[in-house]
Scaffold this motif. Sequence first.
Motif, PDB file in Angstrom:
ATOM      1  N   GLU A  37     -36.757  26.018 -65.193  1.00 13.11           N
ATOM      2  CA  GLU A  37     -37.835  25.233 -64.597  1.00 13.11           C
ATOM      3  C   GLU A  37     -37.274  23.889 -64.172  1.00 13.11           C
ATOM      4  OE1 GLU A  37     -41.146  24.969 -67.270  1.00 13.11           O
ATOM      5  OE2 GLU A  37     -41.418  27.143 -67.284  1.00 13.11           O
ATOM      6  N   LEU A  38     -37.623  23.471 -62.952  1.00 15.07           N
ATOM      7  CA  LEU A  38     -37.173  22.193 -62.412  1.00 15.07           C
ATOM      8  C   LEU A  38     -38.400  21.331 -62.107  1.00 15.07           C
ATOM      9  CD1 LEU A  38     -34.499  23.682 -60.026  1.00 15.07           C
ATOM     10  CD2 LEU A  38     -34.058  22.523 -62.180  1.00 15.07           C
ATOM     11  N   PRO A  39     -38.842  20.527 -63.087  1.00 15.56           N
ATOM     12  CA  PRO A  39     -40.004  19.679 -62.846  1.00 15.56           C
ATOM     13  C   PRO A  39     -39.688  18.611 -61.805  1.00 15.56           C
ATOM     14  CG  PRO A  39     -39.375  19.693 -65.183  1.00 15.56           C
ATOM     15  CD  PRO A  39     -38.314  20.405 -64.417  1.00 15.56           C
ATOM     16  N   ALA A  40     -40.680  18.239 -61.053  1.00 14.25           N
ATOM     17  CA  ALA A  40     -40.568  17.178 -60.053  1.00 14.25           C
ATOM     18  C   ALA A  40     -41.827  16.329 -60.134  1.00 14.25           C
ATOM     19  CB  ALA A  40     -40.420  17.783 -58.659  1.00 14.25           C
ATOM     20  N   ASP A  41     -41.836  15.201 -59.475  1.00  9.15           N
ATOM     21  CA  ASP A  41     -43.006  14.330 -59.512  1.00  9.15           C
ATOM     22  C   ASP A  41     -44.249  15.036 -58.989  1.00  9.15           C
ATOM     23  OD1 ASP A  41     -41.465  12.311 -60.561  1.00  9.15           O
ATOM     24  OD2 ASP A  41     -41.093  11.380 -58.617  1.00  9.15           O
ATOM     25  N   GLY A  42     -44.081  15.916 -57.985  1.00  4.50           N
ATOM     26  CA  GLY A  42     -45.232  16.555 -57.360  1.00  4.50           C
ATOM     27  C   GLY A  42     -45.474  17.989 -57.783  1.00  4.50           C
ATOM     28  N   GLY A  43     -44.839  18.473 -58.831  1.00  2.00           N
ATOM     29  CA  GLY A  43     -45.033  19.852 -59.260  1.00  2.00           C
ATOM     30  C   GLY A  43     -43.810  20.378 -59.975  1.00  2.00           C
ATOM     31  N   MET A  44     -43.505  21.638 -59.763  1.00  2.00           N
ATOM     32  CA  MET A  44     -42.376  22.258 -60.410  1.00  2.00           C
ATOM     33  C   MET A  44     -41.888  23.436 -59.578  1.00  2.00           C
ATOM     34  SD  MET A  44     -41.984  24.036 -64.133  1.00  2.00           S
ATOM     35  CE  MET A  44     -43.035  25.375 -63.698  1.00  2.00           C
ATOM     36  N   LEU A  45     -40.580  23.644 -59.573  1.00  2.00           N
ATOM     37  CA  LEU A  45     -39.962  24.810 -58.961  1.00  2.00           C
ATOM     38  C   LEU A  45     -39.351  25.632 -60.083  1.00  2.00           C
ATOM     39  CD1 LEU A  45     -38.879  26.419 -56.501  1.00  2.00           C
ATOM     40  CD2 LEU A  45     -36.867  24.928 -56.583  1.00  2.00           C
ATOM     41  N   ALA A  46     -39.601  26.927 -60.095  1.00  2.00           N
ATOM     42  CA  ALA A  46     -38.997  27.819 -61.074  1.00  2.00           C
ATOM     43  C   ALA A  46     -37.938  28.657 -60.376  1.00  2.00           C
ATOM     44  CB  ALA A  46     -40.060  28.712 -61.697  1.00  2.00           C
ATOM     45  N   LEU A  47     -36.790  28.807 -61.018  1.00  2.00           N
ATOM     46  CA  LEU A  47     -35.711  29.645 -60.508  1.00  2.00           C
ATOM     47  C   LEU A  47     -35.597  30.846 -61.427  1.00  2.00           C
ATOM     48  CD1 LEU A  47     -33.030  26.898 -59.825  1.00  2.00           C
ATOM     49  CD2 LEU A  47     -34.834  27.732 -58.300  1.00  2.00           C
ATOM     50  N   HIS A  48     -35.459  32.027 -60.826  1.00  2.00           N
ATOM     51  CA  HIS A  48     -35.439  33.257 -61.610  1.00  2.00           C
ATOM     52  C   HIS A  48     -34.332  34.157 -61.098  1.00  2.00           C
ATOM     53  CE1 HIS A  48     -36.794  36.968 -63.477  1.00  2.00           C
ATOM     54  NE2 HIS A  48     -37.684  36.272 -64.159  1.00  2.00           N
ATOM     55  N   ARG A  49     -33.545  34.714 -62.014  1.00  2.00           N
ATOM     56  CA  ARG A  49     -32.482  35.644 -61.625  1.00  2.00           C
ATOM     57  C   ARG A  49     -33.113  36.901 -61.042  1.00  2.00           C
ATOM     58  NH1 ARG A  49     -29.746  36.410 -66.286  1.00  2.00           N
ATOM     59  NH2 ARG A  49     -28.544  34.552 -65.866  1.00  2.00           N
ATOM     60  N   GLY A  50     -32.573  37.344 -59.912  1.00  2.00           N
ATOM     61  CA  GLY A  50     -33.057  38.557 -59.270  1.00  2.00           C
ATOM     62  C   GLY A  50     -31.907  39.349 -58.690  1.00  2.00           C
ATOM     63  N   ALA A  51     -32.173  40.555 -58.288  1.00  2.00           N
ATOM     64  CA  ALA A  51     -31.168  41.415 -57.669  1.00  2.00           C
ATOM     65  C   ALA A  51     -30.864  40.929 -56.260  1.00  2.00           C
ATOM     66  CB  ALA A  51     -31.679  42.857 -57.636  1.00  2.00           C
ATOM     67  N   ALA A  52     -29.796  41.443 -55.682  1.00  2.00           N
ATOM     68  CA  ALA A  52     -29.372  41.022 -54.342  1.00  2.00           C
ATOM     69  C   ALA A  52     -30.497  41.138 -53.326  1.00  2.00           C
ATOM     70  CB  ALA A  52     -28.159  41.841 -53.894  1.00  2.00           C
ATOM     71  N   GLU A  53     -31.280  42.205 -53.407  1.00  2.00           N
ATOM     72  CA  GLU A  53     -32.357  42.385 -52.416  1.00  2.00           C
ATOM     73  C   GLU A  53     -33.489  41.379 -52.604  1.00  2.00           C
ATOM     74  OE1 GLU A  53     -32.964  45.471 -55.697  1.00  2.00           O
ATOM     75  OE2 GLU A  53     -31.279  44.828 -54.486  1.00  2.00           O
ATOM     76  N   ASP A  54     -33.555  40.716 -53.763  1.00  2.00           N
ATOM     77  CA  ASP A  54     -34.587  39.704 -54.006  1.00  2.00           C
ATOM     78  C   ASP A  54     -34.122  38.283 -53.689  1.00  2.00           C
ATOM     79  OD1 ASP A  54     -36.584  41.447 -54.877  1.00  2.00           O
ATOM     80  OD2 ASP A  54     -35.807  41.453 -56.922  1.00  2.00           O
TER      81      ASP A  54
END
Length: 115
Positions: A37-54
Amino acid sequence: MRVMPIRYSEDVAALTRFYEVLGLRIGPVSRPGGWVELPADGGMLALHRGAAEDAGRCEVAFEANEPLEDVAARLRAAGFEPGPVIDENFGHSLRVRDPDGVPVQINLYDRELYT
């Protein structure tokens, strides 16, 4: 509920470094490292491991502050059919399609599962 875009990548570590350079900070990380999870002043971005097609795919998710069974019951009462509540590495989730058929994920986090 809090809105949270989820960005999928085969290389979560590289993507995390990229967004750090843009000014986001590292928040909670799953113990296996496939979720950041990458919190920011205006919200948050989540990064998730996925397969090549994702890789590059984005998804809209919400962080719930109530049991997902309650959310699912409201969705059913309104005529929408959510999937089952699923036990995840981060807590629990359920998925439902919006009226345009786009999947939406709703999560309930167990912060004890994070580092």
